[in-house]
Design a protein around this motif. Structure first.
Motif, PDB file in Angstrom:
ATOM      1  N   UNK A  38       0.884  -1.123   0.033  1.00  0.00           N
ATOM      2  CA  UNK A  38      -0.148  -0.123  -0.046  1.00  0.00           C
ATOM      3  C   UNK A  38       0.807   1.366   0.108  1.00  0.00           C
ATOM      4  N   UNK A  39       2.025   1.243   0.436  1.00  0.00           N
ATOM      5  CA  UNK A  39       3.050   2.464   0.488  1.00  0.00           C
ATOM      6  C   UNK A  39       4.301   2.206  -0.170  1.00  0.00           C
ATOM      7  N   UNK A  40       4.870   3.132  -0.706  1.00  0.00           N
ATOM      8  CA  UNK A  40       6.285   3.393  -1.059  1.00  0.00           C
ATOM      9  C   UNK A  40       7.103   3.997  -0.131  1.00  0.00           C
ATOM     10  N   UNK A  41       8.070   3.292   0.492  1.00  0.00           N
ATOM     11  CA  UNK A  41       8.842   3.958   1.463  1.00  0.00           C
ATOM     12  C   UNK A  41      10.406   4.264   0.922  1.00  0.00           C
ATOM     13  N   UNK A  42      10.650   5.699   0.920  1.00  0.00           N
ATOM     14  CA  UNK A  42      11.944   6.074   0.608  1.00  0.00           C
ATOM     15  C   UNK A  42      12.633   6.865   1.750  1.00  0.00           C
ATOM     16  N   UNK A  43      13.872   7.122   1.921  1.00  0.00           N
ATOM     17  CA  UNK A  43      14.621   7.812   2.858  1.00  0.00           C
ATOM     18  C   UNK A  43      15.166   9.099   2.150  1.00  0.00           C
ATOM     19  N   UNK A  44      15.128  10.161   2.768  1.00  0.00           N
ATOM     20  CA  UNK A  44      15.969  11.313   2.312  1.00  0.00           C
ATOM     21  C   UNK A  44      17.299  11.518   2.858  1.00  0.00           C
ATOM     22  N   UNK A  54       0.907   3.989  -2.990  1.00  0.00           N
ATOM     23  CA  UNK A  54       1.260   3.321  -4.325  1.00  0.00           C
ATOM     24  C   UNK A  54      -0.279   3.529  -5.326  1.00  0.00           C
ATOM     25  N   UNK A  55      -1.489   3.707  -4.489  1.00  0.00           N
ATOM     26  CA  UNK A  55      -2.565   3.499  -5.428  1.00  0.00           C
ATOM     27  C   UNK A  55      -2.551   5.127  -5.968  1.00  0.00           C
TER      28      UNK A  55
END
Length: 75
Positions: A38-44, A54-55
């Motif tokens: 359900x989520x895209x997880x990225x780090x800055x 994602x939807x």
């Protein structure tokens, strides 16, 4: 490296700098999309986590690894 994420029905992009390589960002997005997460997880680059549903994902633009130069030099 700069990452820009477009979200559907939202006028502004999510923009942040990341220390990840373009391949790492691409694989994180691809994995989240293909697994039905359900989520895209990225780090800055400051260690903060960026979560995007994602939807609602419209696009992901992965910037160049090298920072641009400032000035009028030809080198």
């Amino acid at each position: 490296m700069e990452v820009r994420i477009g979200v559907r029905n939202v006028a502004r992009e999510v923009v942040f700098e990341s220390d990840s390589t373009p391949q790492q960002v691409r694989s994180a997005v691809t994995e989240a999309m293909s697994n039905g997460s359900p989520l895209i997880e990225l780090e800055d680059d400051k260690g903060r986590t960026v979560l995007v549903p994602t939807a609602a994902l419209a696009y992901v633009e992965i910037g160049a690894q090298e920072k641009g130069r400032v000035g009028f030099g030809t080198r």
